[in-house]
Write a protein that holds these residues in place. Structure first.
Motif, PDB file in Angstrom:
ATOM      1  N   ILE A 273      61.043  20.755  55.300  1.00 36.96           N
ATOM      2  CA  ILE A 273      60.263  20.452  54.096  1.00 36.96           C
ATOM      3  C   ILE A 273      58.989  21.296  54.071  1.00 36.96           C
ATOM      4  CG2 ILE A 273      58.878  18.648  52.975  1.00 36.96           C
ATOM      5  CD1 ILE A 273      61.052  16.645  53.909  1.00 36.96           C
ATOM      6  N   VAL A 274      58.310  21.357  55.225  1.00 37.77           N
ATOM      7  CA  VAL A 274      57.090  22.172  55.308  1.00 37.77           C
ATOM      8  C   VAL A 274      57.403  23.643  55.014  1.00 37.77           C
ATOM      9  CG1 VAL A 274      55.284  23.008  56.864  1.00 37.77           C
ATOM     10  CG2 VAL A 274      55.942  20.590  56.904  1.00 37.77           C
ATOM     11  N   PHE A 275      58.498  24.139  55.607  1.00 34.44           N
ATOM     12  CA  PHE A 275      58.875  25.545  55.377  1.00 34.44           C
ATOM     13  C   PHE A 275      59.180  25.793  53.902  1.00 34.44           C
ATOM     14  CE2 PHE A 275      60.726  25.953  59.962  1.00 34.44           C
ATOM     15  CZ  PHE A 275      59.432  26.003  60.463  1.00 34.44           C
ATOM     16  N   GLY A 276      59.914  24.878  53.294  1.00 39.79           N
ATOM     17  CA  GLY A 276      60.288  25.037  51.890  1.00 39.79           C
ATOM     18  C   GLY A 276      59.058  25.092  51.001  1.00 39.79           C
ATOM     19  N   PHE A 277      58.129  24.180  51.257  1.00 37.20           N
ATOM     20  CA  PHE A 277      56.880  24.163  50.483  1.00 37.20           C
ATOM     21  C   PHE A 277      56.111  25.473  50.681  1.00 37.20           C
ATOM     22  CE2 PHE A 277      52.318  23.263  50.260  1.00 37.20           C
ATOM     23  CZ  PHE A 277      52.236  22.849  48.937  1.00 37.20           C
ATOM     24  N   THR A 278      56.080  25.918  51.960  1.00 32.43           N
ATOM     25  CA  THR A 278      55.361  27.156  52.276  1.00 32.43           C
ATOM     26  C   THR A 278      55.918  28.338  51.493  1.00 32.43           C
ATOM     27  OG1 THR A 278      55.014  26.323  54.502  1.00 32.43           O
ATOM     28  CG2 THR A 278      54.703  28.685  54.170  1.00 32.43           C
ATOM     29  N   ILE A 279      57.242  28.459  51.491  1.00 31.31           N
ATOM     30  CA  ILE A 279      57.872  29.587  50.774  1.00 31.31           C
ATOM     31  C   ILE A 279      57.518  29.529  49.292  1.00 31.31           C
ATOM     32  CG2 ILE A 279      60.081  30.561  50.040  1.00 31.31           C
ATOM     33  CD1 ILE A 279      61.208  29.468  52.748  1.00 31.31           C
ATOM     34  N   GLY A 280      57.667  28.344  48.688  1.00 32.85           N
ATOM     35  CA  GLY A 280      57.419  28.212  47.263  1.00 32.85           C
ATOM     36  C   GLY A 280      55.978  28.503  46.899  1.00 32.85           C
ATOM     37  N   ILE A 281      55.038  27.911  47.640  1.00 36.37           N
ATOM     38  CA  ILE A 281      53.635  28.014  47.230  1.00 36.37           C
ATOM     39  C   ILE A 281      53.079  29.416  47.512  1.00 36.37           C
ATOM     40  CG2 ILE A 281      52.348  27.224  49.298  1.00 36.37           C
ATOM     41  CD1 ILE A 281      51.769  25.653  45.912  1.00 36.37           C
ATOM     42  N   ILE A 282      53.451  29.995  48.656  1.00 36.31           N
ATOM     43  CA  ILE A 282      52.926  31.332  48.980  1.00 36.31           C
ATOM     44  C   ILE A 282      53.501  32.368  48.023  1.00 36.31           C
ATOM     45  CG2 ILE A 282      53.001  33.215  50.687  1.00 36.31           C
ATOM     46  CD1 ILE A 282      52.488  31.240  52.847  1.00 36.31           C
ATOM     47  N   SER A 283      54.812  32.302  47.775  1.00 36.98           N
ATOM     48  CA  SER A 283      55.432  33.295  46.887  1.00 36.98           C
ATOM     49  C   SER A 283      54.887  33.150  45.475  1.00 36.98           C
ATOM     50  CB  SER A 283      56.947  33.125  46.875  1.00 36.98           C
ATOM     51  OG  SER A 283      57.436  33.120  48.186  1.00 36.98           O
TER      52      SER A 283
ATOM     53  N   VAL B 229      56.556  38.677  53.367  1.00 35.54           N
ATOM     54  CA  VAL B 229      55.858  38.894  54.638  1.00 35.54           C
ATOM     55  C   VAL B 229      54.975  37.692  54.986  1.00 35.54           C
ATOM     56  CG1 VAL B 229      54.139  40.324  55.798  1.00 35.54           C
ATOM     57  CG2 VAL B 229      55.900  41.396  54.397  1.00 35.54           C
ATOM     58  N   LEU B 230      54.183  37.229  54.010  1.00 30.98           N
ATOM     59  CA  LEU B 230      53.261  36.124  54.284  1.00 30.98           C
ATOM     60  C   LEU B 230      54.005  34.809  54.503  1.00 30.98           C
ATOM     61  CD1 LEU B 230      50.349  36.948  51.810  1.00 30.98           C
ATOM     62  CD2 LEU B 230      50.455  37.323  54.280  1.00 30.98           C
ATOM     63  N   SER B 231      55.098  34.587  53.761  1.00 26.89           N
ATOM     64  CA  SER B 231      55.886  33.366  53.969  1.00 26.89           C
ATOM     65  C   SER B 231      56.421  33.325  55.398  1.00 26.89           C
ATOM     66  CB  SER B 231      57.074  33.299  53.002  1.00 26.89           C
ATOM     67  OG  SER B 231      56.662  33.253  51.680  1.00 26.89           O
ATOM     68  N   MET B 232      57.019  34.449  55.827  1.00 32.79           N
ATOM     69  CA  MET B 232      57.593  34.494  57.181  1.00 32.79           C
ATOM     70  C   MET B 232      56.516  34.276  58.233  1.00 32.79           C
ATOM     71  SD  MET B 232      60.461  37.442  57.227  1.00 32.79           S
ATOM     72  CE  MET B 232      61.989  37.259  56.316  1.00 32.79           C
ATOM     73  N   PHE B 233      55.378  34.942  58.032  1.00 28.99           N
ATOM     74  CA  PHE B 233      54.271  34.826  58.972  1.00 28.99           C
ATOM     75  C   PHE B 233      53.833  33.362  59.080  1.00 28.99           C
ATOM     76  CE2 PHE B 233      49.658  35.171  59.857  1.00 28.99           C
ATOM     77  CZ  PHE B 233      49.744  35.847  61.057  1.00 28.99           C
ATOM     78  N   ALA B 234      53.657  32.727  57.913  1.00 29.01           N
ATOM     79  CA  ALA B 234      53.217  31.327  57.901  1.00 29.01           C
ATOM     80  C   ALA B 234      54.256  30.430  58.550  1.00 29.01           C
ATOM     81  CB  ALA B 234      52.948  30.891  56.462  1.00 29.01           C
ATOM     82  N   ILE B 235      55.543  30.722  58.319  1.00 32.76           N
ATOM     83  CA  ILE B 235      56.604  29.888  58.891  1.00 32.76           C
ATOM     84  C   ILE B 235      56.569  29.933  60.421  1.00 32.76           C
ATOM     85  CG2 ILE B 235      59.113  29.807  59.212  1.00 32.76           C
ATOM     86  CD1 ILE B 235      59.282  30.458  56.157  1.00 32.76           C
ATOM     87  N   PHE B 236      56.344  31.108  60.985  1.00 29.40           N
ATOM     88  CA  PHE B 236      56.303  31.215  62.451  1.00 29.40           C
ATOM     89  C   PHE B 236      55.111  30.441  63.006  1.00 29.40           C
ATOM     90  CE2 PHE B 236      58.960  35.121  61.921  1.00 29.40           C
ATOM     91  CZ  PHE B 236      60.051  34.621  62.595  1.00 29.40           C
ATOM     92  N   ILE B 237      53.969  30.553  62.333  1.00 26.58           N
ATOM     93  CA  ILE B 237      52.788  29.820  62.806  1.00 26.58           C
ATOM     94  C   ILE B 237      53.041  28.308  62.721  1.00 26.58           C
ATOM     95  CG2 ILE B 237      50.345  29.320  62.310  1.00 26.58           C
ATOM     96  CD1 ILE B 237      49.899  32.140  61.892  1.00 26.58           C
ATOM     97  N   GLU B 238      53.616  27.879  61.602  1.00 23.59           N
ATOM     98  CA  GLU B 238      53.894  26.448  61.435  1.00 23.59           C
ATOM     99  C   GLU B 238      54.892  25.968  62.480  1.00 23.59           C
ATOM    100  OE1 GLU B 238      53.188  26.352  56.594  1.00 23.59           O
ATOM    101  OE2 GLU B 238      55.204  26.450  57.419  1.00 23.59           O
ATOM    102  N   GLU B 239      55.900  26.792  62.740  1.00 25.82           N
ATOM    103  CA  GLU B 239      56.907  26.453  63.749  1.00 25.82           C
ATOM    104  C   GLU B 239      56.215  26.181  65.090  1.00 25.82           C
ATOM    105  OE1 GLU B 239      60.431  26.384  63.744  1.00 25.82           O
ATOM    106  OE2 GLU B 239      60.489  26.010  65.894  1.00 25.82           O
ATOM    107  N   ALA B 240      55.331  27.107  65.474  1.00 23.11           N
ATOM    108  CA  ALA B 240      54.634  26.956  66.757  1.00 23.11           C
ATOM    109  C   ALA B 240      53.800  25.680  66.782  1.00 23.11           C
ATOM    110  CB  ALA B 240      53.741  28.175  66.998  1.00 23.11           C
ATOM    111  N   LEU B 241      53.116  25.381  65.691  1.00 26.69           N
ATOM    112  CA  LEU B 241      52.261  24.186  65.641  1.00 26.69           C
ATOM    113  C   LEU B 241      53.104  22.910  65.661  1.00 26.69           C
ATOM    114  CD1 LEU B 241      49.562  25.208  63.010  1.00 26.69           C
ATOM    115  CD2 LEU B 241      49.296  24.936  65.493  1.00 26.69           C
ATOM    116  N   ILE B 242      54.165  22.894  64.833  1.00 26.52           N
ATOM    117  CA  ILE B 242      54.960  21.676  64.709  1.00 26.52           C
ATOM    118  C   ILE B 242      55.664  21.350  66.024  1.00 26.52           C
ATOM    119  CG2 ILE B 242      56.903  20.600  63.505  1.00 26.52           C
ATOM    120  CD1 ILE B 242      56.056  22.162  61.004  1.00 26.52           C
TER     121      ILE B 242
END
Lengths: 255, 256
Positions: free
Chosen positions: A199-209, A232-245
């Motif tokens: 859900i977090v990833f999906g939101f990230t992709i939508g809002i950043i794009s 680029v920014l979506s992928m970057f954010a997803i990796f950071i979120e992955e690490a945090l989550i």
């Protein structure tokens, strides 16, 4: 005014925070443009199925095949189903699905909103008293937030199918044994945390794009840049979120 | 309504707008009375589009007041602004049609979004009426990319007319079109005023168009309005930029 660079950074952060806040504001205010949201869900969900299917299936097969030698060294190849299930449910399914979607959907949203911005279609909505944020950004972001978790579950199932195909041809394991082994090792926390991540990833992709597309400047080149930055920014954010989550879930698991 | 009597439709007082160190508008005053077409001339890059965009609230002026239909655009809240925008039609320089929708969907969109309870039959009728008035009824199922520039312009005007606006803003309606199509668009602008009783600002650098559609003509020079009377009165002024503007369009003819 502190220094031009610091100021610019602060303004950029503020703009993005406002953009995110606006989504949640629109979430509780009608109209929700249900038709447009459904259209976007079809665009994001159904149109991504072929790519997610192929990737999921291949990952299932390859990951199983590559893990076998290490387990066989300990004579533990019967652990394959549980190992693979844990890997897929906890990590691979959400991450792979999110990366596919940021590539396929993120670039589309970035380019679509970007070209609407530079051809003044977004301004045209605004002067017709139509809220372009609601009609374009809200619907797309809601669609990715709903569809990435759905695609994640689907991707997980397809990857399991690929894995089962490989295991049953090599170890002659039956489907029921494979499922029993696999699912007895994962907990509800695994499934829920995986869905929460999606859900977090999906939101990230939508809002950043959407943000990149919505704030496009400067013609064709700007549209290209928006599409590119969206991915680029979506992928970057997803990796950071992955690490945090993963840290947060680890802490929950330890409790 | 009707005639230049009654309170004006648009009143601008001392409007300024700068982008960084670029001062585009430097104290613009302009009045548009009910049911009249006011033409604003000016060469490219003098901020003519900036002017219409501030009137409709797409850009905020740095100083000055803008009253449209009696309301001050600079102080309206978003919801009030939207209520006012429904009464304003805007024709974009590059038409700005929604390129993923058909012509019929383009024209219907403002109506469906603003009055969602309108019965389908009525939406269809009003779309037909709007497209009929710009002479493009048979283009309904086509996509914007399939139309010529002049046809796109006319669809853009039909889309602006669907909500039956009281004020129309035309941003370069004839730019990039051949002379014959320009003539058609000019006729359309005059006809829209006749049939809808709209008050309009027409931004252009096309003198033939200005003469044809403008009840009054003003020129935006260095961020300020010059003239504001009839076409002939404007070009009778002894202003170097006004004269050179005229000389280029009607070579070797002395302005009246």
């Amino acid at each position: 005014m502190i220094a031009p660079g610091v100021d610019r950074f602060a303004v950029a952060v503020y703009d993005r925070a406002l953009f995110v806040a606006r989504f949640f504001l629109e979430l509780v205010r009608p109209p929700w443009h249900v038709r447009a949201v459904i259209d976007q869900c079809i665009e994001v969900g159904i149109r991504s199925l072929p790519l997610v299917s192929l990737t999921g299936f291949v990952i299932g097969i390859v990951f199983t095949k590559q893990s076998r030698p290490s387990l066989e060294a300990f004579g533990a190849s019967s652990w394959l189903p549980s190992l693979i299930t844990i890997a897929i449910v906890r990590a691979l399914a959400p991450l792979v699905t999110a990366l596919i979607c940021s590539g396929r959907v993120g670039s589309q949203i970035g380019a679509e909103l970007g070209s609407m911005r530079v051809t003044e279609q977004i301004d045209a909505m605004e002067v017709s008293a139509i809220n372009p944020f609601k009609y374009l950004v809200f619907t797309r972001t809601l669609a990715t937030t709903l569809m990435v978790p759905a695609l994640t579950m689907y991707c997980g199932l397809i990857a399991m199918a690929g894995s089962f195909l490989n295991i049953t041809t090599n170890e002659k394991t039956s489907l029921s044994a494979f499922l029993w082994d696999g699912f007895s090792t994962i907990s509800f926390l695994d499934v829920w945390s995986s869905l929460a991540k999606a859900i977090v990833f999906g939101f990230t992709i939508g809002i950043i794009s959407s943000f990149q597309g919505y704030h496009t400047k400067g013609g064709t080149q700007g549209v290209g840049r928006a599409a590119n930055q969206a991915v680029v920014l979506s992928m970057f954010a997803i990796f950071i979120e992955e690490a945090l989550i993963v840290q947060i879930i680890g802490a929950l698991r330890a409790m | 309504m009707g005639g230049p009597s009654g309170d004006p439709a648009i009143v601008l007082r001392g409007v300024t707008k700068s982008f960084g160190s670029l001062h585009v508008l430097r104290g613009v005053d302009l009045d548009v009375h009910r049911s009249e077409n006011v033409v604003v001339l000016g060469k490219s890059g003098t901020g003519k589009s900036v002017l219409t965009k501030t009137i409709v609230g797409l850009l905020k002026p740095d100083e000055g007041t803008i009253h449209v239909l009696g309301q001050d655009v600079t102080t309206l809240r978003p919801r009030e602004m939207d209520a006012l925008r429904v009464r304003i039609g805007y024709s974009f320089q590059h038409s700005a049609l929604y390129d993923s929708m058909t012509i019929a969907e383009n024209v219907a969109f403002p109506l469906i979004m603003n009055e969602p309870k309108t019965p389908r039959g009525e939406v269809a009728d009003r779309v037909d009426a709007a497209l009929e008035s710009v002479g493009l009824l048979n283009a309904k199922p086509q996509m914007p990319a399939e139309l010529s520039g002049g046809q796109q312009k006319r669809v853009g005007i039909a889309r602006a007319l669907i909500l039956e606006p009281e004020v129309m803003l035309y941003d370069e309606p004839t730019a990039g079109l051949d002379p014959l199509t320009c003539g058609e668009i000019n006729d359309l602008i005059v006809q829209v005023r006749e049939s809808h009783q709209t008050s309009a600002i027409v931004i252009t650098h096309d003198l033939a168009s200005a003469k044809h559609v403008g009840d009054r003509v003003a020129m935006l020079i260095e961020g300020q309005m010059i003239g504001g009377g009839t076409f002939d009165e404007l070009f009778a002024l002894d202003h170097p930029q006004v004269r050179s503007f005229y000389a280029y369009n009607f070579t070797d003819q002395d302005p009246t």
